[in-house]
Design a protein around this motif. Sequence first.
Motif, mmCIF file in Angstrom:
data_model
loop_
_atom_site.group_PDB
_atom_site.id
_atom_site.type_symbol
_atom_site.label_atom_id
_atom_site.label_comp_id
_atom_site.label_asym_id
_atom_site.label_seq_id
_atom_site.Cartn_x
_atom_site.Cartn_y
_atom_site.Cartn_z
ATOM 1 N N UNK A 78 0.825 -1.216 0.000
ATOM 2 C CA UNK A 78 0.000 0.000 0.000
ATOM 3 C C UNK A 78 0.861 1.269 0.000
ATOM 4 N N UNK A 79 1.989 1.210 0.711
ATOM 5 C CA UNK A 79 2.870 2.380 0.821
ATOM 6 C C UNK A 79 3.804 2.528 -0.386
ATOM 7 N N UNK A 80 3.862 1.498 -1.232
ATOM 8 C CA UNK A 80 4.743 1.559 -2.389
ATOM 9 C C UNK A 80 6.184 1.194 -2.083
ATOM 10 N N UNK A 81 6.424 0.593 -0.919
ATOM 11 C CA UNK A 81 7.797 0.234 -0.545
ATOM 12 C C UNK A 81 8.028 -1.275 -0.564
ATOM 13 N N UNK A 125 13.717 -8.416 4.219
ATOM 14 C CA UNK A 125 15.144 -8.192 4.005
ATOM 15 C C UNK A 125 15.697 -8.973 2.823
ATOM 16 N N UNK A 126 16.762 -8.449 2.255
ATOM 17 C CA UNK A 126 17.551 -9.231 1.304
ATOM 18 C C UNK A 126 18.304 -10.288 2.118
ATOM 19 N N UNK A 127 18.956 -11.221 1.452
ATOM 20 C CA UNK A 127 19.628 -12.316 2.158
ATOM 21 C C UNK A 127 20.717 -11.785 3.086
ATOM 22 N N UNK A 132 9.541 -14.254 -4.479
ATOM 23 C CA UNK A 132 8.689 -15.329 -4.997
ATOM 24 C C UNK A 132 8.537 -16.428 -3.942
ATOM 25 N N UNK A 133 9.625 -16.740 -3.255
ATOM 26 C CA UNK A 133 9.622 -17.802 -2.248
ATOM 27 C C UNK A 133 9.025 -17.312 -0.934
ATOM 28 N N UNK A 134 9.413 -16.118 -0.514
ATOM 29 C CA UNK A 134 8.945 -15.524 0.741
ATOM 30 C C UNK A 134 8.332 -14.156 0.449
ATOM 31 N N UNK A 135 7.087 -14.111 0.003
ATOM 32 C CA UNK A 135 6.521 -12.822 -0.400
ATOM 33 C C UNK A 135 6.409 -11.813 0.739
ATOM 34 N N UNK A 187 17.857 -0.860 2.019
ATOM 35 C CA UNK A 187 17.004 -0.099 1.087
ATOM 36 C C UNK A 187 17.184 -0.497 -0.371
ATOM 37 N N UNK A 188 17.993 -1.518 -0.646
ATOM 38 C CA UNK A 188 18.138 -2.002 -2.020
ATOM 39 C C UNK A 188 16.982 -2.944 -2.334
ATOM 40 N N UNK A 189 16.709 -3.164 -3.614
ATOM 41 C CA UNK A 189 15.631 -4.094 -3.966
ATOM 42 C C UNK A 189 15.949 -5.531 -3.518
ATOM 43 N N UNK A 190 14.939 -6.177 -2.949
ATOM 44 C CA UNK A 190 15.056 -7.595 -2.612
ATOM 45 C C UNK A 190 14.933 -8.358 -3.922
ATOM 46 N N UNK A 191 15.805 -9.339 -4.173
ATOM 47 C CA UNK A 191 15.728 -10.080 -5.434
ATOM 48 C C UNK A 191 14.343 -10.707 -5.634
#
Length: 108
Positions: free
Chosen positions: A72-75, A99-101, A92-95, A83-87
Amino acid sequence: MSLDLPRTEPRTANPAADEVRRRLEHARTTRLAQLKALDESGDSPGDHLMSNQKDAIKRVLTEIDEAFARVDAGTYGDCLGCSKPVPPERLEILPHTRYCVACQRRAS
């Protein structure tokens, strides 16, 4: 928060957000079914394993609700650590992941 009602939102003009909501709703429904099965199996006094499983499922349900809020917040999809994109594969596995790995390892 009612655990019995699906948390669906009206479809938006953003198909990607709709797909994320669908995956989150699936994860939520699955966890609710697990919780219901545990509740129906009955608790034995002192059954710490059953209690721990229920607590873990409830934590994931909270994380799923938080993921809906990030959509909803767009984040949604941004790592809360760096703050980087999560792969996308991780999402897909953990919607509901926050956090990233690398940041998940540091948070654990």
